[in-house]
Every structure is written in C-alpha cells, then in structure tokens.
Write an enzyme that holds these catalytic residues in place. Structure first.
Site, PDB file in Angstrom:
ATOM      1  N   GLU A 100      85.412  87.444  76.837  1.00 58.08           N
ATOM      2  CA  GLU A 100      84.104  87.970  76.491  1.00 58.08           C
ATOM      3  C   GLU A 100      83.463  88.636  77.687  1.00 58.08           C
ATOM      4  O   GLU A 100      83.807  88.376  78.835  1.00 58.08           O
ATOM      5  CB  GLU A 100      83.207  86.888  75.940  1.00 58.08           C
ATOM      6  CG  GLU A 100      82.954  85.794  76.919  1.00 58.08           C
ATOM      7  CD  GLU A 100      81.741  84.996  76.529  1.00 58.08           C
ATOM      8  OE1 GLU A 100      81.427  84.964  75.334  1.00 58.08           O
ATOM      9  OE2 GLU A 100      81.114  84.442  77.422  1.00 58.08           O
ATOM     10  N   CYS A 354      78.341  83.404  81.155  1.00 56.65           N
ATOM     11  CA  CYS A 354      79.369  83.923  82.042  1.00 56.65           C
ATOM     12  C   CYS A 354      80.307  82.787  82.423  1.00 56.65           C
ATOM     13  O   CYS A 354      79.893  81.852  83.108  1.00 56.65           O
ATOM     14  CB  CYS A 354      78.745  84.503  83.300  1.00 56.65           C
ATOM     15  SG  CYS A 354      77.980  86.071  83.007  1.00 56.65           S
TER      16      CYS A 354
HETATM   17  C1  LIG Z   1      82.766  81.219  85.667  1.00 53.58           C
HETATM   18  S1  LIG Z   1      82.687  81.655  87.325  1.00 53.58           S
HETATM   19  C2  LIG Z   1      83.737  83.084  87.413  1.00 53.58           C
HETATM   20  C3  LIG Z   1      83.897  83.585  88.807  1.00 53.58           C
HETATM   21  C4  LIG Z   1      84.696  82.712  89.764  1.00 53.58           C
HETATM   22  N1  LIG Z   1      85.804  82.112  89.141  1.00 53.58           N
HETATM   23  C5  LIG Z   1      83.813  81.664  90.420  1.00 53.58           C
HETATM   24  O1  LIG Z   1      84.060  80.475  90.202  1.00 53.58           O
HETATM   25  O2  LIG Z   1      82.923  82.054  91.181  1.00 53.58           O
HETATM   26  C6  LIG Z   1      81.073  82.358  87.540  1.00 53.58           C
HETATM   27  C7  LIG Z   1      80.025  81.362  87.951  1.00 53.58           C
HETATM   28  O3  LIG Z   1      79.738  80.465  86.868  1.00 53.58           O
HETATM   29  C8  LIG Z   1      79.576  79.175  87.401  1.00 53.58           C
HETATM   30  N2  LIG Z   1      79.750  78.168  86.355  1.00 53.58           N
HETATM   31  C9  LIG Z   1      80.877  77.711  85.820  1.00 53.58           C
HETATM   32  N3  LIG Z   1      80.627  76.740  84.916  1.00 53.58           N
HETATM   33  C10 LIG Z   1      79.278  76.584  84.901  1.00 53.58           C
HETATM   34  C11 LIG Z   1      78.383  75.729  84.181  1.00 53.58           C
HETATM   35  N4  LIG Z   1      78.822  74.872  83.288  1.00 53.58           N
HETATM   36  N5  LIG Z   1      77.052  75.840  84.427  1.00 53.58           N
HETATM   37  C12 LIG Z   1      76.598  76.743  85.312  1.00 53.58           C
HETATM   38  N6  LIG Z   1      77.383  77.580  86.017  1.00 53.58           N
HETATM   39  C13 LIG Z   1      78.716  77.502  85.811  1.00 53.58           C
HETATM   40  C14 LIG Z   1      80.658  79.163  88.473  1.00 53.58           C
HETATM   41  O4  LIG Z   1      80.549  78.121  89.373  1.00 53.58           O
HETATM   42  C15 LIG Z   1      80.468  80.500  89.125  1.00 53.58           C
HETATM   43  O5  LIG Z   1      79.481  80.424  90.132  1.00 53.58           O
END
Ligand SMILES: C[S@@+](CC[C@H](N)C(=O)[O-])C[C@H]1O[C@@H](n2cnc3c(N)ncnc32)[C@H](O)[C@@H]1O
Ligand code: SF4
Length: 381
Positions: A100, A354
């Site tokens: 997505e 995201c």
């Molecule tokens: C999904 S990640 C994708 C980019 C990369 N993999 C990273 O970890 O930075 C994007 C951001 O979403 C945060 N994230 C993941 N799961 C989350 C959650 N349940 N609540 C809030 N932020 C979250 C991650 O820590 C990251 O800062």
C-alpha cells in the site's frame, strides 16, 4: 525477456542505448505515460504510437516488443478518509502480492499543521513501500510480523508515485511504508534517481528515507543519493532496549550506528531525523529521555516522538500517555536543546498506516485498524 515496468529507469535506458536510441527519449515517454494514466486510467493494451507521439520508429518497435503495457502493477482499491486528507491505495504487484501507498494532504490554507495560514492550499506527502513484508522483525511493527516476502523493483516503487500523482500533486515522498528500503538498496537508488529527474523533478530535499539503521548501506547512501533526508528508526537510547524491541539491533549495534551517522552527517552536512516510538514502560521514562539527549546532543537532529499505533494481537505494547510524551519532549528540548516534535495521527478511519499493515488479501478485514501517523512538518527538516 519482456521488461515489466517502463519506470525501471536503468533497464529501459540501457535498452534504448543498446538499440542505438537516445535515452533522452525515456523521460518524454514517462511524461506521456503519466498523462495517459491521469486521463484514461488502467489500460489492457497500450497504443505506443498514439499515446507517445513523435518518437523514431525504432523506439516504437522496441517499446512494442518489450512492453504490452507500461505499468507492471495496478491499483486494486482506493480508500479516502472522511476528512479527505488521507487516501490509501492498495496496489497489486505483478507477482500477485499487495502493498500500500498512502497520500497525506496538509491544508496550508487552514494553517492546520503549519501553525499559521500560508498561500498554496493542499500539499501532499506520499508514504511509499519498498518491500512486501520485512525481515527485520521489529516487535512493534505489523509488517515485520509478516517476514520478508519480496523486493519491489525500482519501477514498482516509482509506479506508486505515478498512481498517487493522478490523485494529488505530490510534494514530498517518505519511504515509510512497508519494508526496509536499505535492504532493497539498488531498487531504492534507481527509483529515487527517476523521481528526482524529468518529468517528476522532486527535489532530493523532499525525499526521506527511513531506516532501521543498516550501517553498510548508510555508509554509501550519501555518495549514491546526495541531498536526501535520512530518518533513523532509533526507538531506544541504549543497546539493550533496542535489542529487545528491534532484533536487527544485534547486527547493527547502537555504538556503530552512531559512528556511521556521525560520518554521514560529516559528509552530507544535513540534519538527521530521529524517529522514536513511545512505548509505555519500555523506553518512555525520564532516564531514557536523558540517555537519548546525551546520545544525540552533539548531532544536528530533529527528534520525532511517535505515538505507538496498536497492531491488534500482534504486539504486547501500549502507547505512552500524553503526559509522559510531553515530559519526554520537555527534557530533550529544555535540557539538551534538541528540536523535538510529536507526530500527529491522520486517517484512522481508513485503516491505513505507513508500514503497519499486514497485507494478505485485499479485503477490508485484512487491513487492520491502525491510523496513519505522520506529520509533514516533522518530516521536512
Ligand atoms: C514501517 S517503517 C518503514 C521504514 C523502515 N523500515 C524503518 O523501520 O524506518 C516506518 C516507520 O514506522 C514506524 N512504525 C512501525 N510500526 C509502528 C507502530 N506500530 N506504531 C508507530 N510507528 C510504527 C517505524 O518504526 C518507522 O519509524
Ligand atoms: S519498522 Fe521498518 S525495519 Fe522494522 S519491521 Fe517494520 S518495516 Fe521492517
């Protein structure tokens, strides 16, 4: 072998060169493909002569032989939030998997996020996916719970921008969707080169790569893609806590990560965004704020405190309460002079965030109930 996406920039330019054609035609082709997408949407067969006029005939033979249609993915469904500020696109890739991409609009006329009214109206940020699933296994992340499924090609990454551009004028791109962008390095580099060139012409300053901290990739990032924003998912001020919530921290120890960031900053002379999810009772105490302050006070950083978005039964965490978050912010600002922002939530009613989705099937049930949390003011640093 037929190519999959006309937006796989390196591949198509190479094909043009091999055929003795000028690769400068390629951005012109992209421009017409985008225009056609805006006007007509998906097409089964693409009439290259009609849709992209004035090319040499050898270019048409090449395009016809290589591409049945220009885009390899397709938009499966579109969800709009009630306030219309957030739109989520569920995209089907050529291998049948789904990712997505989320558009977040900021109404600068209302001054809702900017604090004061500014001319210009809606500005949009696109949150892009780089992988299906992710092997880094962060304990708070739904995408991590899927494990790694596949890498997106550079064309599939750019196509998310193409589809989003049909709905909104995209000013910023953040790699904060599904996957770890630095684990799909060559496609990331290639896709950003396409996005910053004609016809998209996004400024590198408006592109943010968010990473868990893949040290060897950070070491070459500035050389390969100068001028981008780098966001580090730090989430803990000490190695122990980081390892508890982010298994990848064992392979990329905090001390070595900070060394790599120092070097990155020395070369790039740019601020780094530090992402920090506030997890109740895990990393949100005053001592953690002091540890974080000491860790980053000699860097040029903006710290972004992120409310944890619940991911159902997949995780045992809860988000910190507001008092704790603002106490944390106060310590970082007051005691260490660090610019510290708190991320706002958007688009909860369309079940998209995201990187927080486990996309198995494109039905509403599988889309979870996480909200989009991001704040453009924090991301453009
Ligand atoms: C999904 S990640 C994708 C980019 C990369 N993999 C990273 O970890 O930075 C994007 C951001 O979403 C945060 N994230 C993941 N799961 C989350 C959650 N349940 N609540 C809030 N932020 C979250 C991650 O820590 C990251 O800062
Ligand atoms: S937070 Fe980023 S690195 Fe961690 S599992 Fe999710 S997508 Fe992967």
């Amino acid at each position: 072998m037929p190519l999959r996406s006309v937006f796989d920039g390196g591949d198509i330019k190479r094909e043009f060169e091999n055929a003795g054609l000028d690769p400068k035609f390629v951005p012109i082709i992209w421009k017409h493909v985008i225009q056609n997408q805006k006007r007509n949407g998906e097409c089964e067969e693409f009439d290259w002569e009609k849709q992209v006029p004035w090319l040499p005939s050898a270019a048409y033979s090449l395009l016809r032989s290589r591409f049945k249609k220009p885009l390899s993915s397709s938009v499966h469904s579109v969800f709009h939030s009630a306030d219309n500020l957030t739109t989520k696109l569920l995209i089907k890739l050529h291998n049948g998997a789904f990712v997505e991409t989320v558009i977040m609009r900021y109404d600068t006329r209302l001054g809702k996020y900017a604090g004061k009214p500014r001319p210009g109206g809606l500005r949009s940020t696109l949150c892009i996916s780089s992988q299906v699933g992710c092997k880094m296994g962060c304990k708070f992340c739904a995408t991590g719970s899927m494990g790694f499924k596949s890498n997106l090609s550079s064309g599939e990454i750019v196509e998310q921008l193409v589809y989003a551009s049909c709905l909104s004028e995209i000013r910023n791109v953040v790699f904060m969707g599904m996957g770890e962008p630095l684990n799909n390095y060559s496609a990331l580099v290639e896709s950003v080169r396409v996005m910053t060139g004609l016809p998209f012409q996004l400024s590198p300053k408006r592109i943010t790569i968010s990473t868990v901290g893949i040290i060897h990739a950070i070491n070459k990032l500035h050389n390969d893609l100068p001028g981008l924003n780098l966001a580090i998912s730090l989430h803990a001020p000490i190695q122990d806590i980081r390892c508890q919530i982010m298994p990848a921290a064992r392979a990329f120890p905090l001390e070595k990560l900070m060394d790599a960031l120092r070097e990155y900053q020395r070369n790039s002379q740019q601020k780094i965004l530090i992402e920090y999810i506030m997890l109740d009772g895990v990393n949100d105490e005053e001592q953690h704020a002091h540890q974080l302050g000491k860790l980053v006070e000699t860097f040029q950083v903006v710290v972004n405190l992120i409310p944890f978005n619940p991911i159902g039964t997949l995780s045992q965490f809860r988000t910190s309460n507001e008092q704790k978050v603002s106490r944390f912010q106060k310590i970082l600002r007051g005691d260490y002079g660090i610019r510290t922002t708190i991320r706002k939530q958007m688009g909860q009613d369309i079940s998209g965030a995201c990187g927080q989705l486990v996309v198995n099937q494109p039905d509403k049930k599988s889309l979870g109930n996480a909200g989009v949390i991001t704040d453009i003011e924090d991301l453009v640093i």
